[in-house]
Write an enzyme that holds these catalytic residues in place. Structure first.
Site, PDB file in Angstrom:
ATOM      1  N   PRO A 321       0.824  -1.208   0.000  1.00 31.07           N
ATOM      2  CA  PRO A 321       0.000   0.000   0.000  1.00 31.07           C
ATOM      3  C   PRO A 321       0.860   1.262   0.000  1.00 31.07           C
ATOM      4  CG  PRO A 321       0.120  -0.902   2.209  1.00 31.07           C
ATOM      5  CD  PRO A 321       0.846  -1.876   1.311  1.00 31.07           C
ATOM      6  N   ARG A 323      -0.739   4.794  -1.309  1.00 30.22           N
ATOM      7  CA  ARG A 323      -1.776   5.804  -1.082  1.00 30.22           C
ATOM      8  C   ARG A 323      -2.538   5.580   0.231  1.00 30.22           C
ATOM      9  NH1 ARG A 323      -4.369   7.731  -5.698  1.00 30.22           N
ATOM     10  NH2 ARG A 323      -3.539   5.804  -6.586  1.00 30.22           N
ATOM     11  N   CYS A 391      -0.101  28.696 -16.457  1.00 29.71           N
ATOM     12  CA  CYS A 391      -0.593  29.151 -17.754  1.00 29.71           C
ATOM     13  C   CYS A 391      -1.156  27.971 -18.522  1.00 29.71           C
ATOM     14  CB  CYS A 391       0.533  29.807 -18.528  1.00 29.71           C
ATOM     15  SG  CYS A 391       1.043  31.285 -17.698  1.00 29.71           S
TER      16      CYS A 391
HETATM   17  N1  LLP Z   1       2.915  -1.686  -5.976  1.00 31.41           N
HETATM   18  C1  LLP Z   1       3.156  -1.485  -7.283  1.00 31.41           C
HETATM   19  C2  LLP Z   1       3.885  -2.478  -8.048  1.00 31.41           C
HETATM   20  C3  LLP Z   1       2.731  -0.295  -7.892  1.00 31.41           C
HETATM   21  O1  LLP Z   1       2.968  -0.105  -9.169  1.00 31.41           O
HETATM   22  C4  LLP Z   1       2.036   0.664  -7.122  1.00 31.41           C
HETATM   23  C5  LLP Z   1       1.569   1.908  -7.730  1.00 31.41           C
HETATM   24  C6  LLP Z   1       1.813   0.411  -5.774  1.00 31.41           C
HETATM   25  C7  LLP Z   1       2.256  -0.782  -5.224  1.00 31.41           C
HETATM   26  C8  LLP Z   1       1.127   1.381  -4.863  1.00 31.41           C
HETATM   27  O2  LLP Z   1      -0.166   1.663  -5.234  1.00 31.41           O
HETATM   28  P1  LLP Z   1      -1.104   2.512  -4.246  1.00 31.41           P
HETATM   29  O3  LLP Z   1      -1.392   1.649  -3.047  1.00 31.41           O
HETATM   30  O4  LLP Z   1      -0.375   3.729  -3.856  1.00 31.41           O
HETATM   31  O5  LLP Z   1      -2.300   2.802  -5.065  1.00 31.41           O
HETATM   32  N2  LLP Z   1       0.166   8.234  -9.791  1.00 31.41           N
HETATM   33  C9  LLP Z   1      -1.082   7.493  -9.652  1.00 31.41           C
HETATM   34  C10 LLP Z   1      -0.883   6.143  -9.076  1.00 31.41           C
HETATM   35  C11 LLP Z   1       0.099   5.322  -9.833  1.00 31.41           C
HETATM   36  C12 LLP Z   1       0.503   4.174  -9.012  1.00 31.41           C
HETATM   37  C13 LLP Z   1       1.565   3.395  -9.633  1.00 31.41           C
HETATM   38  N3  LLP Z   1       1.875   2.220  -8.913  1.00 31.41           N
HETATM   39  C14 LLP Z   1      -2.065   8.323  -8.846  1.00 31.41           C
HETATM   40  O6  LLP Z   1      -1.763   9.444  -8.527  1.00 31.41           O
HETATM   41  O7  LLP Z   1      -3.155   7.857  -8.559  1.00 31.41           O
END
Ligand code: LLP
Length: 463
Positions: A321, A323, A391
């Protein structure tokens, strides 16, 4: 929302009549605890406090825009994940959500592991003292230099993402006289219900090796024959900001199916599976995230049930996790610069940051909430769009939200749930100076990532 319901605000286009902003909340001064960090509350004098400190004081001391991160909330979330998964599983915090040396130290102290996906993240992790064996190294195109560094450092696992990388990592490990622990990242063919750009388990995308067509089985076959590799497990990450557990369950089932095939073909029981990250958080009051213990139970049950049916020993589960740990712990504090009423259209509230500190609205059409935090107001609600100072007309921070109609230049407003993928995806567009991250805890605030300065910009511009 009927137009007459908000006499104080201008009229709005019909497109604004659906969703969570269809009606204003009963009390604009109330702070929904679902979207705000745990120690955030509104004090008697009307100003919001975090960790016991008023945001007005924080703005004076640290300026705006700035991210304020509730350290005790961050630590509590780490513990909740670690406790939920228990001693038989591992929680890897996904550093891409937000990483700094302070964060690495908190993770280390709270017993979490760390997932990194670049040389820069690896350097930060090692520099702040994360033991290498607690680091997982990800990425669909790790460079040779990055792989060498990770192997030399002794990272706990490298997650292999392609056939070429299987050979590359083995070769590098052998040259260094090592046998590297690895997992293979597979795409399980699940359509995750999230934005296209953050869904990663369907087959037509750049990550992983497909289970379909026997490709993942072939990857396992090759990895098992290479001397530089110790294949310890299978990895699957289906996407991000997901609320529905069904996708994780299908993913778990398909990964266990692969483990079964591997056992049948090679007589080898791979001891680990990683089910990735991606658990959704509340950005607005409409979102209802799952608690870590529900997630742990759902995943644990499905894996043990499937393994039992297949006669496999239950592998050690890990999750990643990002986020769900850091997202809710921070908010971005902005100062209002202008309020522009476009008669019959919309009200634009411009703040002193924008897409350079939060690209998510522009990139993923993400929803956010916002509140007036420097004072209380009992003025009528008005429907607004919060925009930045860049901008670019797509420079939107909060698409539609209610703020009090007496909002004025100099007021401070805050956007909650910006701990993940805001500072880490921040840019210097228009030569904006990336905001600081200030950790707040028990009445004390300290900068953990400082604000960029114009000297920083000029230092990179070597003329
Ligand atoms: N593990 C792997 C292999 C990942 O690629 C990711 C996220 C995570 C864990 C963590 O995911 P989370 O629990 O944080 O959702 N920039 C995008 C999210 C891209 C996430 C990429 N990989 C956003 O702002 O929503």
């Amino acid at each position: 929302m009927s137009r007459s319901a908000h006499p104080a605000g201008p009229r709005h286009a019909d497109v604004l009549t659906e969703g969570h902003y269809a009606a204003p909340p009963a009390d604009l001064n109330a702070l929904d605890e679902k979207v705000w960090a745990r120690t955030v509350s509104r004090g008697d004098d009307g100003a919001v406090t975090v960790g016991g400190i008023e945001v007005t004081r924080l703005a004076e001391e640290f300026g705006t825009p700035a991210y304020f991160l509730d350290e005790s909330d961050f630590r509590a979330r780490c513990r909740a994940w670690a406790d939920a998964f228990g001693a038989d599983a591992d929680v890897f915090y996904a550093g891409k959500a937000f990483l700094s040396r302070a964060v690495v130290r908190w993770l280390k102290e709270e017993g979490l592991n760390l997932d990194v996906c670049s040389g820069g993240e690896l350097t930060t992790a090692l520099d702040a003292g994360m033991p290498a064996e607690r680091i997982a190294f990800h990425g669909n195109n790790k460079t040779v230099a990055e792989i060498e560094r990770a192997v030399r450092a002794g990272v706990g696992r490298i997650v292999l993402d392609s056939f070429q990388e299987i050979v590359r990592v083995s070769h590098i490990a052998q040259q260094l006289g090592r046998r590297q622990r690895v997992q293979i990242r597979v795409t399980v063919g699940v359509e995750a219900h999230t934005h296209e750009f953050i869904a990663t388990a369907h087959e037509d995308q750049k990550f992983g090796i497909a289970l379909a067509g026997g490709q993942a089985a072939e990857a396992v076959r090759r990895a098992l024959t290479l001397d530089g590799l110790e294949l310890v497990g299978i990895h699957s990450h289906i996407g991000s900001q997901i609320f529905d557990m069904a996708g994780f369950e299908v993913s778990a089932r398909r990964v266990v199916q692969l483990l079964t095939e591997v056992r049948d073909e090679h007589g080898v029981e791979l001891p680990e599976i990683d089910l990735g990250g991606g658990l959704g958080i509340a950005y607005t009051s409409d979102d209802d995230p799952r608690e870590p213990h529900e997630i742990a139970k759902a995943l644990g049950d499905i894996v043990s049930r499937e393994c039992e049916a297949a006669g496999l020993a239950t592998p050690r589960i890990s999750v990643e996790p990002g986020r769900a740990i850091v997202g809710p712990t921070a908010f971005t504090l902005y100062e209002v610069g202008t309020v522009k009423h476009l008669e019959g259209l919309r009200t634009y509230v411009s703040v002193d940051g924008g897409m350079s500190d939060n690209i998510r609205t522009a990139l993923y059409d993400a929803e956010y909430s916002v509140a007036l935090v420097s004072r209380r107001s009992d003025a009528e609600p008005m429907l607004v769009r919060v925009v930045g100072k860049h901008c670019e007309s797509g420079d939107i921070v909060v698409k539609d939200a209610f703020l009090p109609s007496d909002l004025a230049p100099g007021d401070l407003i805050a956007v909650p749930a910006t701990g993940a993928y805001c500072r880490s995806m921040a840019s210097n567009y228009n030569h904006a100076l990336r905001p600081p991250v200030v950790a707040v805890r028990d009445g004390e605030a300290r900068v953990i990532v400082r604000r960029e300065t114009e000297e920083d910009l000029l230092r990179l511009d070597v003329g």
